[in-house]
Write an enzyme that holds these catalytic residues in place. Structure first.
Site, PDB file in Angstrom:
ATOM      1  N   VAL A 176      -9.133   5.046  -1.778  1.00  0.00           N
ATOM      2  CA  VAL A 176      -9.435   5.817  -0.571  1.00  0.00           C
ATOM      3  C   VAL A 176      -8.573   7.078  -0.495  1.00  0.00           C
ATOM      4  CG1 VAL A 176      -9.318   5.799   1.949  1.00  0.00           C
ATOM      5  CG2 VAL A 176     -10.263   3.825   0.732  1.00  0.00           C
ATOM      6  N   SER A 297       1.614  10.814   4.347  1.00  0.00           N
ATOM      7  CA  SER A 297       1.145  10.167   5.568  1.00  0.00           C
ATOM      8  C   SER A 297      -0.026  10.920   6.169  1.00  0.00           C
ATOM      9  CB  SER A 297       2.277  10.093   6.609  1.00  0.00           C
ATOM     10  OG  SER A 297       1.789   9.541   7.816  1.00  0.00           O
ATOM     11  N   LYS A 352       9.585   8.171   4.184  1.00  0.00           N
ATOM     12  CA  LYS A 352       8.225   7.688   4.438  1.00  0.00           C
ATOM     13  C   LYS A 352       8.262   6.233   4.908  1.00  0.00           C
ATOM     14  CE  LYS A 352       3.693   7.509   4.435  1.00  0.00           C
ATOM     15  NZ  LYS A 352       3.316   6.109   4.434  1.00  0.00           N
ATOM     16  N   HIS A 355       9.381   6.377   8.432  1.00  0.00           N
ATOM     17  CA  HIS A 355       8.205   6.871   9.179  1.00  0.00           C
ATOM     18  C   HIS A 355       7.297   5.701   9.535  1.00  0.00           C
ATOM     19  CE1 HIS A 355       3.916   7.912   9.144  1.00  0.00           C
ATOM     20  NE2 HIS A 355       4.223   9.126   9.577  1.00  0.00           N
ATOM     21  N   ASN A 356       7.029   4.846   8.554  1.00  0.00           N
ATOM     22  CA  ASN A 356       6.146   3.709   8.802  1.00  0.00           C
ATOM     23  C   ASN A 356       6.793   2.692   9.734  1.00  0.00           C
ATOM     24  OD1 ASN A 356       4.595   5.053   6.933  1.00  0.00           O
ATOM     25  ND2 ASN A 356       4.063   3.233   5.773  1.00  0.00           N
ATOM     26  N   GLU A 359       6.335   4.016  13.061  1.00  0.00           N
ATOM     27  CA  GLU A 359       4.904   3.804  13.328  1.00  0.00           C
ATOM     28  C   GLU A 359       4.633   2.370  13.800  1.00  0.00           C
ATOM     29  OE1 GLU A 359       1.354   3.133  10.225  1.00  0.00           O
ATOM     30  OE2 GLU A 359       2.281   5.116  10.079  1.00  0.00           O
ATOM     31  N   LYS A 426       1.678  -4.102   5.142  1.00  0.00           N
ATOM     32  CA  LYS A 426       1.710  -3.859   3.697  1.00  0.00           C
ATOM     33  C   LYS A 426       3.120  -3.740   3.146  1.00  0.00           C
ATOM     34  CE  LYS A 426      -2.876  -1.932   2.957  1.00  0.00           C
ATOM     35  NZ  LYS A 426      -3.669  -0.819   2.380  1.00  0.00           N
TER      36      LYS A 426
END
Length: 630
Positions: A176, A297, A352, A355-356, A359, A426
């Protein structure tokens, strides 16, 4: 035509000179036959039937390398014919001109080439020496490989088309995100090579069919063969890997390595663990291959229209790929790309990861807001309308998509009512929680939101336990304005904890991460973009700790009564609000000059002699007490 040195290689008898002569006329560049540069002693040795050894060849190969360098310095192209049977020989030929070198390997069977040699007249290479050449041959991995069954004219057309049709950038993995990034690159004028693996009956012609599907990919080169994919890219090659993190990325690297050459660059655009990124960086450095770990992201739509990109690694290496990444990145309010060099080694993947983590907590906060409003008797459309009104005050991408989610109908009912309440993950929330524990930073809201997901997954057990403890007699004494203010409070604490973790990691690893610049590239394209993030760009220009900023302190003081009330009402009425609770609990702990940790330290000293410091001794001395009664 860009300056290039085309080496046509292979055993004697494959027609190297014939092909070079025709190609020279097609491209209008000179060609040189390596045989003409042999020293007299080499020619005599071969004529006597004795094969050349490496020592014989060294000066000869060096002279051809000097010829090639001369053309590169003059910015003129040429074709050089040389057997170059070993990789060591090819390394000498391309020394200092690797990025200008292109290789064409003409090959055929022993019987086929022997027959050709037997038919040749007046050539010093006899057919008896052919076997030694085949025995010596180390097939190149980074060459255009052409079987000599084809006519010389056909071979020349193949070389001409492939040589002039090199791409600028490679994208490996068409899932994707890989597909969206490919289209983004193509839409920004980047000539691409695309690769996806071939699995018979499952994944066949993925790259080719993808190319056919979208007109912007008209000039893209599709592949399911790794060697052909790598050789289609201009040197030094720039290849972005969009594959699953973990063992898959290591397998892909090992599969690519035989075809890469010194100075090529691999970019891991997946959600890899930053510790593994450092290991891969060091491993590939030992192979003279550069490695960049780039956090990306934005999800599928962001990858297509412009993601936020967080590259980490060697800064000089980053500069070589910077134009490509900046082309596809989202743009901030000043039209600057949301892509910036983060720091060395694994720093890009670290930020990152955090960041997650931020999130995770942002998503959980909105889930708790939904739960509170639902328990006030609001249906999804009414909740969506309330959240819509919040956009003028506390807007974010996650708020916007939550509004869309709540308004989505499935038949007569809202789709949200039909979605199983089991949240997946994940790994990045898990990694962030591990990192915050390892670094000793209290990013409690990330951990709380992660554990909320873990709790949700035990659906069947929750159903059973709910029959023992659950109550439906709710009487929440709240309104939406109070919930908004609690939400605002919690978001500030979440962002404080996330950036505090990044700052500590930066200090420990000497990454020198610029928090203001990081916040800037998170103002668009990424999942946690928000009005709050935009305000932090300015805040971090003067402070690196937002709990030291007067305006934020004042805002938290004003919002604090509301989160206290919301959390109290949630607990009293048995409504789970773990991240909201964690936000106020954190500040309650963090804002106390005196804590209960003296009891903890005394306990540690009692059973483990871990010692303690005294408040009445400013020297920093450590004490131990024998606590037990005699």
């Amino acid at each position: 035509m860009k300056t290039k040195i085309i080496f046509i290689i292979g055993v004697s008898g494959v027609g190297k000179s014939t092909v070079a002569n025709l190609l020279s006329k097609k491209l209008q560049v000179p060609f040189f036959d390596g045989d003409d540069f042999h020293h007299e002693k080499n020619i005599k040795k071969m004529a006597s039937g004795t094969p050349l050894n490496d020592a014989d060849r060294y000066d000869w190969l060096q002279s051809l390398n000097e010829l090639a360098i001369k053309h590169v310095k003059a910015k003129t192209s040429c074709i050089i014919v040389c057997s170059a049977l070993k990789q060591a020989y090819r390394d000498i030929l391309s020394h200092q001109i690797e990025k200008y070198s292109e290789w064409v390997f003409l090959h055929g069977s022993f019987d086929q080439i022997k027959k050709r040699l037997d038919n040749r007249k007046n050539h010093f290479m006899s057919s008896e020496l052919l076997k030694s050449q085949f025995d010596t041959l180390e097939e190149p991995t980074n060459a255009i490989k052409i079987n000599v069954e084809k006519s010389p004219e056909h071979i020349v057309e193949i070389i001409k088309n492939l040589s002039n049709n090199k791409s600028e950038f490679g994208l490996f993995g068409l899932g994707v995100m890989g597909k969206s990034l490919s289209r983004n690159l193509a839409n920004n004028g980047v000539k691409l090579s695309l690769f996806n693996r071939h699995i018979a009956g499952k994944e066949e012609n993925i790259a080719l069919n993808f190319k056919k599907e979208f007109p912007e990919l008209a000039t893209a080169l599709p592949f399911d063969d790794i060697a052909a994919f790598v050789n289609s890219i201009q040197q030094p090659r720039k290849i972005m890997l969009m594959v699953n993190a973990g063992k898959t990325i290591d397998l892909v690297i090992e599969n690519l390595l035989p075809y890469l050459t010194k100075g090529d660059i691999l970019i891991d655009g997946g959600n890899s663990n930053y510790n593994k990124t450092k290991e891969r960086h060091d491993y590939l450095k030992s192979k003279n291959i550069y490695f960049i770990g780039a956090g990306v992201s934005g999800g599928e739509e962001g990858a297509l229209r412009g993601p936020s990109i967080m590259p980490g690694g060697n800064e000089e290496t980053y500069k070589k790929i910077q134009p490509f990444l900046e082309k596809i990145a989202a743009k901030d309010e000043n039209k600057l790309p949301c892509c910036s060099y983060i720091g060395p080694e694994g720093s890009g993947h670290f930020v990152k990861m955090v960041h997650n983590g931020i999130e995770y907590a942002e998503m959980q906060l909105l889930a708790e807001v939904f739960t509170l409003l639902k328990n006030l008797g609001k249906n999804p459309d009414e909740i969506a309308a309330i959240l819509e009104s919040w956009k003028a005050i506390e807007n974010s991408y996650l708020l916007e998509i939550t509004i869309d989610i709540l308004r989505k109908k499935d038949g007569e009912d809202w789709l949200i009512h039909k979605i199983m309440d089991k949240a997946g993950n994940k790994g990045t929330g898990n990694w962030t929680t591990i990192a915050t524990a390892q670094l000793g930073i209290p990013s409690t809201m990330v951990a709380s939101s992660l554990f909320a997901r873990y709790i949700s997954f035990f659906k069947e057990e929750r159903i059973t336990v709910s029959t023992y403890f659950n109550t439906n007699d709710l009487s929440l004494n709240l309104n939406s304005e109070e919930i908004l203010k609690a939400y605002q409070f919690a978001r500030i604490i979440n962002h404080y904890q996330g950036f505090k973790l990044i700052k500590e990691a930066s200090n420990r690893n000497n990454w020198n991460i610029n928090l203001s610049e990081l916040a800037r590239i998170w103002t668009n394209g990424c999942i946690i973009r928000s009005d709050l993030m935009t305000s932090l760009v300015t805040t971090f220009k003067t402070v690196d700790n937002i709990l030291h900023e007067p305006e934020i302190i004042e805002k938290l003081q004003a919002l604090k009564p509301f989160i206290k009330k919301v959390v109290t009402e949630g607990i009293v009425n048995e409504v789970a609000v773990p991240t909201l609770t964690d936000a106020i609990s954190f500040l309650n702990s963090f804002s106390k000059a005196t804590s209960s940790a003296n009891i903890i330290q005394a306990q540690r000293d009692y059973f483990g002699a871990h010692t303690y410091q005294r408040t009445d001794d400013t020297s920093g001395k450590f004490y131990h007490t024998h606590w037990a009664k005699n």
